[in-house]
Design a protein around this motif. Structure first.
Motif, PDB file in Angstrom:
ATOM      1  N   LEU A   1     102.311 -94.698  17.001  1.00 44.27           N
ATOM      2  CA  LEU A   1     103.549 -94.690  16.226  1.00 44.27           C
ATOM      3  C   LEU A   1     103.910 -93.271  15.810  1.00 44.27           C
ATOM      4  O   LEU A   1     103.036 -92.480  15.459  1.00 44.27           O
ATOM      5  CB  LEU A   1     103.386 -95.517  14.950  1.00 44.27           C
ATOM      6  N   PHE A   2     105.225 -92.977  15.845  1.00 44.57           N
ATOM      7  CA  PHE A   2     105.738 -91.693  15.400  1.00 44.57           C
ATOM      8  C   PHE A   2     106.931 -91.963  14.486  1.00 44.57           C
ATOM      9  O   PHE A   2     107.811 -92.742  14.840  1.00 44.57           O
ATOM     10  CB  PHE A   2     106.187 -90.834  16.583  1.00 44.57           C
ATOM     11  N   ALA A   3     106.936 -91.315  13.330  1.00 50.10           N
ATOM     12  CA  ALA A   3     108.065 -91.435  12.404  1.00 50.10           C
ATOM     13  C   ALA A   3     108.691 -90.049  12.265  1.00 50.10           C
ATOM     14  O   ALA A   3     108.014 -89.104  11.856  1.00 50.10           O
ATOM     15  CB  ALA A   3     107.607 -91.955  11.052  1.00 50.10           C
ATOM     16  N   ASP A   4     109.946 -89.939  12.642  1.00 56.65           N
ATOM     17  CA  ASP A   4     110.666 -88.662  12.624  1.00 56.65           C
ATOM     18  C   ASP A   4     109.906 -87.581  13.380  1.00 56.65           C
ATOM     19  O   ASP A   4     109.837 -86.427  12.966  1.00 56.65           O
ATOM     20  CB  ASP A   4     110.949 -88.218  11.186  1.00 56.65           C
ATOM     21  N   GLY A   5     109.282 -87.959  14.487  1.00 57.10           N
ATOM     22  CA  GLY A   5     108.601 -87.009  15.360  1.00 57.10           C
ATOM     23  C   GLY A   5     107.150 -86.741  15.033  1.00 57.10           C
ATOM     24  O   GLY A   5     106.446 -86.105  15.808  1.00 57.10           O
ATOM     25  N   ALA A   6     106.644 -87.212  13.901  1.00 57.49           N
ATOM     26  CA  ALA A   6     105.254 -86.971  13.501  1.00 57.49           C
ATOM     27  C   ALA A   6     104.432 -88.253  13.688  1.00 57.49           C
ATOM     28  O   ALA A   6     104.900 -89.341  13.359  1.00 57.49           O
ATOM     29  CB  ALA A   6     105.196 -86.532  12.045  1.00 57.49           C
ATOM     30  N   PRO A   7     103.202 -88.128  14.207  1.00 57.07           N
ATOM     31  CA  PRO A   7     102.369 -89.320  14.375  1.00 57.07           C
ATOM     32  C   PRO A   7     101.996 -89.922  13.014  1.00 57.07           C
ATOM     33  O   PRO A   7     101.693 -89.193  12.071  1.00 57.07           O
ATOM     34  CB  PRO A   7     101.127 -88.796  15.104  1.00 57.07           C
ATOM     35  N   VAL A   8     102.077 -91.253  12.934  1.00 58.11           N
ATOM     36  CA  VAL A   8     101.760 -91.958  11.691  1.00 58.11           C
ATOM     37  C   VAL A   8     100.975 -93.225  11.987  1.00 58.11           C
ATOM     38  O   VAL A   8     101.002 -93.735  13.103  1.00 58.11           O
ATOM     39  CB  VAL A   8     103.049 -92.340  10.904  1.00 58.11           C
ATOM     40  N   THR A   9     100.306 -93.727  10.967  1.00 58.18           N
ATOM     41  CA  THR A   9      99.658 -95.039  11.056  1.00 58.18           C
ATOM     42  C   THR A   9     100.642 -96.082  10.548  1.00 58.18           C
ATOM     43  O   THR A   9     101.677 -95.740   9.958  1.00 58.18           O
ATOM     44  CB  THR A   9      98.384 -95.069  10.194  1.00 58.18           C
ATOM     45  N   ALA A  10     100.313 -97.339  10.712  1.00 58.79           N
ATOM     46  CA  ALA A  10     101.189 -98.414  10.237  1.00 58.79           C
ATOM     47  C   ALA A  10     101.318 -98.355   8.710  1.00 58.79           C
ATOM     48  O   ALA A  10     102.405 -98.581   8.168  1.00 58.79           O
ATOM     49  CB  ALA A  10     100.650 -99.770  10.680  1.00 58.79           C
ATOM     50  N   GLU A  11     100.225 -98.028   8.022  1.00 57.80           N
ATOM     51  CA  GLU A  11     100.263 -97.940   6.568  1.00 57.80           C
ATOM     52  C   GLU A  11     101.169 -96.798   6.117  1.00 57.80           C
ATOM     53  O   GLU A  11     101.943 -96.930   5.172  1.00 57.80           O
ATOM     54  CB  GLU A  11      98.847 -97.741   5.993  1.00 57.80           C
TER      55      GLU A  11
END
Length: 149
Positions: free
Chosen positions: A70-80
């Protein structure tokens, strides 16, 4: 001679502008909605800051890779982390939107899990991003060549 007694025969006395205003408002609405779409391949800019600047619309861009990353606004993130970012965004702006761009080979279950996560945090305005297929691009190129001739 009977025509001359009526004044100007066949001339337009007035123009009804209501249909013109209706069409103009519809076009304005369409342009306003489509102008807010997020394009992932953007040009990196270093914009100047202003004392009265404010964000026009809050949009969370989410990318889902084939392997489930997952990526949010281009940065890798976890679901949490995505959940907390979505919650913070909705707190700041209740009218916030999200755009999910999932890889063609990402599983349907992964996409639905991201969708459920966003809805659980209060993000109700969610769109899905897509790119034009090669066939559509080829047709557009043929039409462009035909116009140039």
């Amino acid at each position: 001679m009977a025509n001359r007694s009526r004044g100007r025969a066949g001339s337009i006395e007035g123009i009804n502008v209501t249909p013109l205003v209706d069409i103009t408002l519809v076009l304005l609405t369409v342009f306003m909605v489509t102008a807010k779409l997020v394009m992932a391949p953007a040009i990196p800019l270093d914009l100047p800051s202003a004392s009265q600047a404010e964000e026009v619309q809050a949009i969370l861009s989410i990318a889902l890779a084939e392997d489930g990353a997952l990526f949010a606004d281009g940065a890798p993130v976890t679901a949490e982390r995505l959940s907390s970012e979505a919650r913070a965004l909705v707190t700041r702006d209740p009218e916030a939107r999200a755009v999910i761009q999932a890889d063609r080979h990402a599983s349907h279950g992964q996409v639905m899990a991201v969708l459920d996560l966003l809805k659980a945090e209060g993000l109700a305005r969610i769109a899905f991003g897509a790119l034009e297929s090669d066939e559509v691009k080829e047709r557009a190129a043929v039409l462009e060549d035909a116009r140039g001739e």
